[in-house]
Write a protein that holds these residues in place. Structure first.
Motif, PDB file in Angstrom:
ATOM      1  N   CYS A 157      42.039  42.150   6.062  1.00 26.67           N
ATOM      2  CA  CYS A 157      41.241  42.643   4.940  1.00 26.67           C
ATOM      3  C   CYS A 157      40.241  43.672   5.461  1.00 26.67           C
ATOM      4  O   CYS A 157      40.158  44.779   4.958  1.00 26.67           O
ATOM      5  CB  CYS A 157      40.529  41.469   4.263  1.00 26.67           C
ATOM      6  N   ARG A 186      46.590  48.602   7.626  1.00 26.48           N
ATOM      7  CA  ARG A 186      45.426  48.613   6.740  1.00 26.48           C
ATOM      8  C   ARG A 186      44.237  47.904   7.406  1.00 26.48           C
ATOM      9  O   ARG A 186      44.393  47.152   8.374  1.00 26.48           O
ATOM     10  CB  ARG A 186      45.716  47.939   5.407  1.00 26.48           C
ATOM     11  N   LYS A 221      33.650  47.565   2.572  1.00 22.47           N
ATOM     12  CA  LYS A 221      34.201  46.459   1.797  1.00 22.47           C
ATOM     13  C   LYS A 221      33.447  46.245   0.483  1.00 22.47           C
ATOM     14  O   LYS A 221      32.230  46.121   0.478  1.00 22.47           O
ATOM     15  CB  LYS A 221      34.117  45.151   2.607  1.00 22.47           C
ATOM     16  N   HIS A 269      46.078  39.861  -2.802  1.00 18.57           N
ATOM     17  CA  HIS A 269      44.947  39.788  -3.733  1.00 18.57           C
ATOM     18  C   HIS A 269      45.384  39.214  -5.080  1.00 18.57           C
ATOM     19  O   HIS A 269      44.575  38.635  -5.796  1.00 18.57           O
ATOM     20  CB  HIS A 269      44.295  41.163  -3.900  1.00 18.57           C
ATOM     21  N   GLU A 280      47.867  41.193   3.413  1.00 15.86           N
ATOM     22  CA  GLU A 280      46.819  40.965   4.409  1.00 15.86           C
ATOM     23  C   GLU A 280      47.288  39.946   5.447  1.00 15.86           C
ATOM     24  O   GLU A 280      47.783  38.867   5.096  1.00 15.86           O
ATOM     25  CB  GLU A 280      45.531  40.519   3.713  1.00 15.86           C
ATOM     26  N   ASP A 331      38.320  37.553   3.051  1.00 18.48           N
ATOM     27  CA  ASP A 331      39.651  37.188   2.542  1.00 18.48           C
ATOM     28  C   ASP A 331      40.498  36.365   3.508  1.00 18.48           C
ATOM     29  O   ASP A 331      41.745  36.402   3.422  1.00 18.48           O
ATOM     30  CB  ASP A 331      40.425  38.450   2.099  1.00 18.48           C
ATOM     31  N   GLN A 356      43.412  34.004   2.173  1.00 16.66           N
ATOM     32  CA  GLN A 356      44.678  34.536   1.651  1.00 16.66           C
ATOM     33  C   GLN A 356      45.514  35.234   2.729  1.00 16.66           C
ATOM     34  O   GLN A 356      46.583  35.772   2.437  1.00 16.66           O
ATOM     35  CB  GLN A 356      44.428  35.505   0.491  1.00 16.66           C
TER      36      GLN A 356
HETATM   37 MN    MN Z   1      40.998  41.910   0.917  1.00 15.95          MN
END
Ligand code: MN
Ligand code: PEP
Length: 350
Positions: free
Chosen positions: A102, A126, A131, A272, A298, A309, A312
């Protein structure tokens, strides 16, 4: 544009509407039915769209014929667009596989994650350096240092990089380091920001706002396209719902819906959209099956220590397993994961 008049509209009111249309330099084609009169407006719909015709007494409804997003629509460009991100293609049968943490958290961690996702077949790295956090006390990102780490690690592993910009004042610096600029869900309707990224020559990853309709999303794309930047990739990342079982509601139908309306490539972000690792693989595959031009996921090598994050994040091994399935699905559907062209990436190196 079609103007429907009220059944009680008087002849004077009808004549006034015709006069207004003609005063805008357009032609009015009057058609009197038994109960209703309609006026077909002939000419550039953009001109009349801005005129508040529905406010004229006697007008019941104003029905546009063309979509308000001229450049994003298939009318403007019937063939699907292919967006090239430093050698990685999205669209036209090519899948862009975006993966990474993330947030950029430091060079060593970024390097370990990049090595793992590259090995698994990801073609774009990424990591957020700016953020968008709900709390002002949460980790806000490493800013320019994060951009530099992301770019350097990406180059080391032969991957172009994508990262988010939140502030129009930072577009220039983000564009300096990134191969693709991300507009996050929370900023999908930050029109100043959209205009600014539209003025760059960098491809843009435009995430759907969490309460945005398909038309809202395409109008935001239109902001970027209208500034002269044709390289927009849409991203479905889930919309708000009532059910806490998933972080957001993964709208898989958004993929074929966008393709029906627009020539722009669209990818899915099941991370997400669902917010939980056990929900991500099924939704990633569903997205590809639905026609997505890529998948954004992610990945973190130690989710319990992630700065944002973590809950996830897929582990590198989970990502590798998913990539095997995505590859098989893509092959079945006659699509392929776009290969990174190291030559193009090297040319782009700063
Ligand atoms: Mn994220
Ligand atoms: C992200 O990509 O980390 C992010 C914040 O995404 P979104 O804007 O979709 O919430």
């Amino acid at each position: 544009m079609i103007i429907v008049l009220e059944s009680q509209a008087t002849d004077d009111q009808v004549a006034h509407v015709v006069e207004r249309v003609e005063s805008l330099g357009l032609k009015a084609h009057l058609s009197r039915g038994t109960f209703r009169t309609i006026i077909g407006v002939i000419g550039d719909e953009q001109i009349i769209r801005g005129a508040p015709l529905a406010a004229i007494p006697g007008v019941a409804e104003v029905i546009p014929v063309l979509p308000p997003y001229k450049l994003a629509s298939k009318d403007a460009h019937p063939q699907p667009s292919v967006v090239d991100v430093s050698g990685v293609k999205f669209g036209g049968g090519h899948l862009g596989m975006i993966a990474g943490p993330c947030a950029v958290e430091g060079e060593e961690r970024m390097d370990a994650i990049a090595a793992a996702v590259a090995k698994a077949g990801a073609n774009i790295l990424r990591g957020g350096a700016f953020k968008p956090r709900t709390s002002p006390y949460a980790f806000q990102g490493m800013a320019e240092e994060g951009l530099k780490i992301l770019r350097d690690v990406g180059r080391r592993h032969g991957m172009p990089v994508v990262t988010e910009v939140m502030d129009p004042r930072r577009v220039e610096i983000v564009a300096e380091y990134a191969d693709m600029i991300q507009i996050g869900a929370r900023n999908m309707q930050n029109f100043t920001l959209l205009t600014e990224v539209g003025r760059t020559d960098k491809p843009v990853l435009l995430k759907r706002g969490m309460s945005a309709t398909m038309e809202d999303l395409l109008m935001s794309a239109e902001y970027i396209l209208s500034q002269g930047n044709p390289n927009v990739v849409l991203c479905e990342r889930g919309v708000k719902s009532f059910d806490p079982a998933t972080r957001n509601l993964f709208d898989v139908a958004a993929v074929p819906a966008a393709k029906h309306l627009s020539h722009l490539p669209i990818i899915v972000d099941p991370s997400h959209a669902t917010g939980r690792p056990h929900l991500i693989p099924a939704c990633a595959l569903a997205g590809v099956a639905a026609g997505a031009d890529g998948v954004h996921i992610e990945v973190h090598d130690c989710p319990e220590r992630a700065f944002s994050d973590g809950p996830q994040a897929l582990l590198p091994a989970q990502y590798a397993e998913l990539m095997t399935k995505i590859r098989a699905m893509a092959k079945l559907l006659g699509r392929e994961i776009s290969a990174v062209s190291p030559k193009e990436l090297a040319c782009d190196a700063r």
